[in-house]
Design an enzyme around this catalytic site. Structure first.
Site, PDB file in Angstrom:
ATOM      1  N   GLU A 187       0.737  49.885  22.118  1.00 40.89           N
ATOM      2  CA  GLU A 187       1.629  49.250  23.097  1.00 40.89           C
ATOM      3  C   GLU A 187       1.734  50.064  24.382  1.00 40.89           C
ATOM      4  O   GLU A 187       2.793  50.116  25.020  1.00 40.89           O
ATOM      5  CB  GLU A 187       3.014  48.990  22.474  1.00 40.89           C
ATOM      6  CG  GLU A 187       2.938  48.055  21.274  1.00 40.89           C
ATOM      7  CD  GLU A 187       4.284  47.739  20.619  1.00 40.89           C
ATOM      8  OE1 GLU A 187       5.313  48.273  21.047  1.00 40.89           O
ATOM      9  OE2 GLU A 187       4.278  46.933  19.655  1.00 40.89           O
ATOM     10  N   GLU A 292       0.076  43.203  15.839  1.00 41.49           N
ATOM     11  CA  GLU A 292       1.501  43.105  15.467  1.00 41.49           C
ATOM     12  C   GLU A 292       2.081  41.858  16.087  1.00 41.49           C
ATOM     13  O   GLU A 292       1.857  41.587  17.265  1.00 41.49           O
ATOM     14  CB  GLU A 292       2.306  44.264  16.069  1.00 41.49           C
ATOM     15  CG  GLU A 292       2.513  45.460  15.223  1.00 41.49           C
ATOM     16  CD  GLU A 292       3.463  46.465  15.899  1.00 41.49           C
ATOM     17  OE1 GLU A 292       4.567  46.087  16.307  1.00 41.49           O
ATOM     18  OE2 GLU A 292       3.059  47.632  15.992  1.00 41.49           O
TER      19      GLU A 292
END
Ligand code: BMA
Length: 369
Positions: A187, A292
């Site tokens: 991320e 995810e």
């Protein structure tokens, strides 16, 4: 007669070669045979369907913890996820439990279980801030200090030694190393982690990534790991590749997205991202994953087929993604997979029955040819 026979034989050989899977080469040229097979099989799977994954699936669920053979997903559909995610945050500190109180000893046992049943183990790393000692979310500058010239480089080396020790402790019954997919510094297109956008330069991020992999493979002789580059949401190819450390340092390309999958309203954004990802991955000959996602507590009873599956079906196959992983079932207000009695349970069963979605029983062992 003989000539005809030879021509026929030649023809058959050529045809059979055409149908053989192309063996994928991991970036680690010394990757073990099981690790190579895993990468090749992930590539093959992505042409056929999408494996379902769940973070910490075997460790706990909503209102239970550490029960042999239990998983919330299994309790609902009668089968385990094909991919299980784990997090090694706090392993770097030498602790016995990760940041979510999962003991590394148990994690090792579960990783072996998943491996022996043919599924995939994928590992994220919510590492603490090495300078301030705060969590991953404590964003005071740190990357520059742990690079080779930095003041805290020695600390980072000690961290990597612990990680290497863990990876090398993952062994099957024949003494072979168990392959895992490692997804560090994820991320990074967002700015909530100390390694994220705005807290280090692109060059520093790339240097950290490359150093990490070189150290684990060359210095520590870790050869049972595939490396996944996994961004947060992105809106262009340039943004996706913003921190990309290079084709020689990445086996798998993924992204995390908890935004565009909230409802059908933003489904086109979701599908666009999936298509951008699979285009980049196929160009670079890498495996793509949806690393995810999830809708927290899944209040929409039709979310699994109405939003997630709907979007996945709209993806252009080039090939597609090897898996989609939903986040952990921590407690009643923080879970991403259903459990018995859940409002989205029936729809999850319909998602489970979809021919393109693979759970553990649907896949061959991914570690042999
Ligand atoms: C977050 C939350 C946290 C957890 C972290 C690492 O998304 O689930 O509670 O500590 O992931 O697993």
């Amino acid at each position: 007669m003989k000539i005809h026979f030879l021509i026929l034989l030649g023809f058959l050989l050529i045809v059979s070669f055409l149908f053989l899977p192309v063996y994928a080469e991991p970036i680690d040229i010394r990757a073990t045979i099981e690790t190579r097979n895993l990468l090749t099989n992930l590539r093959e799977i992505a042409k056929k369907g999408i494996m379902f994954g769940h973070q910490d699936a075997l460790a706990y669920g909503v209102n239970w913890k550490n029960k042999k053979g239990r998983s919330d997903v299994k309790s609902v559909v009668g089968d385990f996820p094909a991919v299980v995610g784990w997090d090694i945050g706090h392993l770097e500190l030498g602790r016995e439990q990760n940041l979510d109180s999962v003991s590394f000893k148990d994690m090792r046992r579960w990783i072996k279980k998943v491996y022996q049943s043919g599924g995939v183990n994928t590992i994220s790393w919510h590492a603490d801030n090495p300078i301030s000692g705060g969590s991953s979310w404590e964003t005071s500058p740190a990357v520059v200090s742990i690079l080779p010239e930095g003041s805290h480089h020695h600390i980072y080396l000690a961290w990597l030694d612990r990680l290497a020790g863990f990876f090398l402790s993952l062994k099957g019954n024949r003494g072979e190393y168990i392959p895992v997919v490692f997804r560090p510094f994820h991320e990074q297109t967002g700015s909530w982690f100390w390694w994220g956008r705005g807290h280090c330069t692109k060059e520093q991020y790339i240097q950290l990534w490359q150093f990490t992999i070189d150290y684990l493979t060359v210095v520590k002789n870790v050869h049972n790991v595939l490396y996944a580059y996994s961004t947060d949401v992105f809106n262009s190819r340039e943004e996706y590749l913003m921190f990309y450390p290079g084709d020689d340092y990445v086996d798998i390309l993924g992204f995390d997205d908890y935004h565009s999958i909230k409802s059908i309203e933003t489904l086109d954004v979701f599908v666009k991202r999936l298509n951008m990802l699979t285009s980049i991955a196929s160009e670079k000959e890498k495996v793509a994953i949806f690393s995810e996602t999830g809708l927290e507590t899944i209040p929409d009873p039709n979310w699994w087929t109405g939003v997630l599956l709907n979007g996945l079906h709209k993806m252009e196959p080039k090939p597609g993604i090897a898996w989609v992983l939903v986040w952990r079932n921590a407690w009643p207000s923080h879970h991403y997979a259903p459990y018995p009695g859940h409002v989205s349970g029936d729809d999850f069963k319909a998602f489970y029955r979809d021919k393109k979605i693979f759970f553990l029983k649907d896949i061959p062992s991914l570690y042999s040819k």
